[in-house]
Design an enzyme around this catalytic site. Structure first.
Site, short mmCIF file in Angstrom:
data_model
loop_
_atom_site.label_atom_id
_atom_site.label_comp_id
_atom_site.label_asym_id
_atom_site.label_seq_id
_atom_site.Cartn_x
_atom_site.Cartn_y
_atom_site.Cartn_z
N TYR A 156 24.78 15.71 72.98
CA TYR A 156 24.07 16.46 71.95
C TYR A 156 24.69 17.85 71.85
O TYR A 156 24.55 18.69 72.72
CB TYR A 156 22.58 16.58 72.28
CG TYR A 156 21.85 15.25 72.33
CD1 TYR A 156 22.37 14.11 71.74
CD2 TYR A 156 20.62 15.15 72.98
CE1 TYR A 156 21.70 12.90 71.78
CE2 TYR A 156 19.93 13.94 73.02
CZ TYR A 156 20.47 12.82 72.43
OH TYR A 156 19.79 11.62 72.49
N HIS B 116 23.76 6.14 78.21
CA HIS B 116 23.38 6.34 76.81
C HIS B 116 23.75 5.14 75.94
O HIS B 116 23.00 4.73 75.05
CB HIS B 116 24.06 7.61 76.29
CG HIS B 116 23.37 8.26 75.14
ND1 HIS B 116 23.61 9.56 74.78
CD2 HIS B 116 22.44 7.81 74.26
CE1 HIS B 116 22.86 9.88 73.74
NE2 HIS B 116 22.15 8.83 73.39
N SER C 45 12.99 8.23 68.19
CA SER C 45 12.76 8.17 66.73
C SER C 45 11.48 7.41 66.38
O SER C 45 11.47 6.57 65.48
CB SER C 45 13.96 7.52 66.02
OG SER C 45 15.10 8.31 66.14
N LEU D 122 9.14 8.48 64.80
CA LEU D 122 8.74 8.93 63.47
C LEU D 122 9.80 8.59 62.42
O LEU D 122 9.87 9.22 61.36
CB LEU D 122 8.47 10.44 63.48
CG LEU D 122 7.25 10.85 64.32
CD1 LEU D 122 7.18 12.35 64.49
CD2 LEU D 122 5.98 10.33 63.68
N GLY D 123 10.64 7.57 62.75
CA GLY D 123 11.63 7.14 61.76
C GLY D 123 12.57 8.24 61.34
O GLY D 123 12.87 8.39 60.16
N GLY E 295 12.04 11.29 61.17
CA GLY E 295 11.36 12.25 60.31
C GLY E 295 10.79 11.67 59.03
O GLY E 295 9.92 12.28 58.40
N PHE E 296 11.26 10.50 58.63
CA PHE E 296 10.82 9.92 57.37
C PHE E 296 9.32 9.65 57.36
O PHE E 296 8.63 9.90 56.37
CB PHE E 296 11.58 8.62 57.08
CG PHE E 296 11.22 8.00 55.76
CD1 PHE E 296 11.84 8.43 54.59
CD2 PHE E 296 10.26 7.01 55.66
CE1 PHE E 296 11.50 7.88 53.36
CE2 PHE E 296 9.91 6.45 54.44
CZ PHE E 296 10.54 6.88 53.30
#
Length: 336
Positions: free
Chosen positions: A66, A132, A211, A213-214, A216-217
């Protein structure tokens, strides 16, 4: 819906690791998700982590890739002087060379990555260390022999794997017990339910959805592609955020928003509550760079859903438009 009280702590996996019920995926603090109109500073991100501690959200998830590397330095700075108050997870295995991503799961690469992460994080141990991505050019047992050695030396306390197949999870677990499997799991990404999640439960391995929350979607805050920077990871590498897929998926989001309003919650809170309601062995790590959304996410952990509500929510997302990854990225990922 306000934060009720600090997040509870419980066992993640079967070998004694304690984690807050929900964590923070820290990737977006340093890369991938680009704020077009309001860039986020290092100070903002450290303030989020400070607030997370107050809310009992002490599971921090990062990786050496990252940034690369900058996110671990940020986390190291944020937790300095209070290291023992956090459960720190980081990863190795993805490498970047000449601007291209690849995977290196060799013992040498894993050891070098671990030592470098310890230095950047300013700590003498990593609570949970993941591979990872699996290096499929060599036997997975070779990678996890090194994880076992690092654990025996005290450099890492617990071992995890990310984006692996059921067979890979079993083979890694046979070398050294896995505490956690990290995987993508949300209302619009449910493929892991077929084989990977049942395998985790059979073996007593904790489940850490990223993820949830998709990307952010599912928060309902991204209603136009124009709101995203042209170099944002979602625009460049996420088919669900592209063209007709995006428009069709917006229709699903409107239905989720309608259910959320009836519950007195935001669509993001309802989506995250759905993940939490999948079981006590589930520890989602939604990412955020803002205190407002951190508080919303923590509050979602306390939302209880009835069987009927779970069915209504799931029915909306029976048909999602677009695969979760580009073809190139999917080759490095799990079989779901």
């Amino acid at each position: 819906m306000p934060v009720a009280h600090p997040l509870p702590v419980r066992k993640l996996g079967s070998d004694g690791l304690l984690s807050s019920q929900q964590g923070i995926g820290c990737m977006g603090m340093s890369m991938a998700y680009i704020d077009k109109h309001a860039p986020v500073t290092e100070e903002n991100c450290i303030a989020v982590i400070d607030r997370a501690l107050q809310l009992g959200c002490t599971h921090l998830d990062t990786s050496n890739i990252y940034g690369p590397e900058t996110n671990e330095r940020l986390i190291g700075k944020a937790i300095k002087g209070k290291r023992d108050k956090f459960m720190l997870a980081t990863k190795c295995g993805i490498v970047s060379k000449d601007g291209k991503r690849g995977v290196d799961g060799s013992r040498k690469a894993i050891r070098e990555a671990c030592l470098a992460s310890l230095e950047r994080l300013q700590t003498d141990h990593i609570d949970l260390y993941y591979l990872h991505r699996v290096d499929r050019t060599l036997p997975i047992e070779e990678s996890f022999k090194e994880f076992k050695a690092l654990k025996e030396e005290g450099k890492i306390r617990h071992v995890g794997i990310s984006e692996a197949t059921s067979e890979e999870i079993r083979r890694a677990h046979a070398v050294t017990p896995l505490t956690a499997v990290q995987l993508e799991w949300s209302l619009w990404t449910r493929g892991a339910e077929k084989a990977v999640i049942p395998t985790c439960r059979e073996l007593g391995i904790g489940i850490v959805p990223y993820s949830p929350l998709g990307r952010g979607f599912l928060t309902g805050t991204i209603t136009s592609l124009k709101s995203l920077h042209e170099n944002d990871f979602r625009v460049t590498a996420q088919p669900r955020f592209q063209g007709e897929n995006f428009d069709k998926n917006l229709g699903l989001l409107k239905q989720l928003d309608s259910l959320a309003q009836k519950k007195g919650a935001t669509p993001g809170q309802l989506a995250l509550a759905w993940v939490h309601n999948q079981g006590s062995d589930v520890f989602p790590i939604p990412g955020t760079k803002r205190i407002k959304y951190l508080e919303e996410n923590v509050a979602a952990a306390f939302i209880k859903l009835t069987a009927a509500e779970l069915t209504d929510i799931e029915t909306i997302f029976e048909e999602v438009s677009g695969p979760r990854y580009s073809e190139e990225m999917q080759k490095l990922s799990g079989d779901y």
